[in-house]
Design a protein around this motif. Structure first.
Motif, PDB file in Angstrom:
ATOM      1  N   ALA A 177      -4.787   0.246   3.741  1.00 28.90           N
ATOM      2  CA  ALA A 177      -4.287   0.541   4.805  1.00 28.90           C
ATOM      3  C   ALA A 177      -2.969   1.155   4.386  1.00 28.90           C
ATOM      4  CB  ALA A 177      -3.929  -0.714   5.690  1.00 28.90           C
ATOM      5  N   GLU A 178      -2.216   0.648   3.435  1.00 32.88           N
ATOM      6  CA  GLU A 178      -0.814   1.185   3.122  1.00 32.88           C
ATOM      7  C   GLU A 178      -0.994   2.619   2.430  1.00 32.88           C
ATOM      8  OE1 GLU A 178       0.347  -1.928   0.171  1.00 32.88           O
ATOM      9  OE2 GLU A 178       1.351  -3.066   1.586  1.00 32.88           O
ATOM     10  N   ARG A 179      -2.233   2.994   1.685  1.00 29.68           N
ATOM     11  CA  ARG A 179      -2.534   4.256   0.973  1.00 29.68           C
ATOM     12  C   ARG A 179      -2.769   5.005   2.400  1.00 29.68           C
ATOM     13  NH1 ARG A 179      -7.152   2.947  -1.674  1.00 29.68           N
ATOM     14  NH2 ARG A 179      -5.779   1.748  -2.846  1.00 29.68           N
ATOM     15  N   ALA A 180      -3.534   4.715   3.382  1.00 33.07           N
ATOM     16  CA  ALA A 180      -3.964   5.555   4.307  1.00 33.07           C
ATOM     17  C   ALA A 180      -2.793   6.017   5.097  1.00 33.07           C
ATOM     18  CB  ALA A 180      -5.022   5.175   5.404  1.00 33.07           C
ATOM     19  N   LEU A 181      -1.762   5.231   5.413  1.00 35.63           N
ATOM     20  CA  LEU A 181      -0.641   5.289   6.258  1.00 35.63           C
ATOM     21  C   LEU A 181       0.226   6.088   5.461  1.00 35.63           C
ATOM     22  CD1 LEU A 181      -0.362   1.869   7.956  1.00 35.63           C
ATOM     23  CD2 LEU A 181      -1.281   3.972   8.941  1.00 35.63           C
ATOM     24  N   GLY A 182       0.135   5.884   4.059  1.00 33.66           N
ATOM     25  CA  GLY A 182       1.300   6.722   3.379  1.00 33.66           C
ATOM     26  C   GLY A 182       0.737   8.191   3.122  1.00 33.66           C
ATOM     27  N   GLU A 183      -0.588   8.630   3.611  1.00 36.29           N
ATOM     28  CA  GLU A 183      -1.003   9.866   3.508  1.00 36.29           C
ATOM     29  C   GLU A 183      -0.714  10.765   4.737  1.00 36.29           C
ATOM     30  OE1 GLU A 183      -5.072   9.873   2.642  1.00 36.29           O
ATOM     31  OE2 GLU A 183      -5.040   8.567   0.759  1.00 36.29           O
ATOM     32  N   LEU A 217      -7.706  11.597   7.363  1.00 33.22           N
ATOM     33  CA  LEU A 217      -8.565  11.917   8.154  1.00 33.22           C
ATOM     34  C   LEU A 217      -8.618  11.216   9.321  1.00 33.22           C
ATOM     35  CD1 LEU A 217     -11.292  13.349   5.574  1.00 33.22           C
ATOM     36  CD2 LEU A 217      -9.364  14.678   6.720  1.00 33.22           C
ATOM     37  N   PRO A 218      -8.997  11.505  10.513  1.00 34.94           N
ATOM     38  CA  PRO A 218      -8.919  10.748  11.455  1.00 34.94           C
ATOM     39  C   PRO A 218     -10.176   9.767  11.448  1.00 34.94           C
ATOM     40  CG  PRO A 218      -8.734  13.017  12.558  1.00 34.94           C
ATOM     41  CD  PRO A 218      -8.941  12.915  11.095  1.00 34.94           C
ATOM     42  N   GLU A 219     -11.278  10.188  10.846  1.00 35.59           N
ATOM     43  CA  GLU A 219     -12.508   9.276  10.720  1.00 35.59           C
ATOM     44  C   GLU A 219     -12.344   8.109   9.705  1.00 35.59           C
ATOM     45  OE1 GLU A 219     -16.162   7.529  10.906  1.00 35.59           O
ATOM     46  OE2 GLU A 219     -15.133   9.033  12.260  1.00 35.59           O
TER      47      GLU A 219
END
Length: 78
Positions: A9-15, A19-21
């Motif tokens: 989650a931290e990684r995805a929110l930092g990017e 991608l929406p998927e």
């Protein structure tokens, strides 16, 4: 598993270009983890003994009745 999910989650929110998927998959996993937490909390709460006191007024009673919000705990001063 929860530590790995938090890192994801931290990684995805930092990017900036997540991608929406990927975010949908992450959200689904987070929902599943929260469902697990709720199931454990409810199960644990059902096993707690009934307190010998009854709270009928004030902020705590409001929260127990589903009104208002629980007070936030503050970190101890160092």
């Amino acid at each position: 598993m929860s530590a790995e999910l938090l890192k994801d989650a931290e990684r995805a929110l930092g990017e900036r270009e997540a991608l929406p998927e990927d975010l949908r998959v992450l959200a689904a996993k987070l929902v599943g983890a929260l469902e697990d937490v709720m199931r454990v909390a409810v199960s644990s709460g059902e096993r707690l003994p009934t307190p010998s006191y009854r709270c009928t007024s004030g902020a705590v009673a409001d929260v127990l009745r589903g009104h208002g919000t629980a007070p936030r705990l503050m970190a101890p001063k160092s």
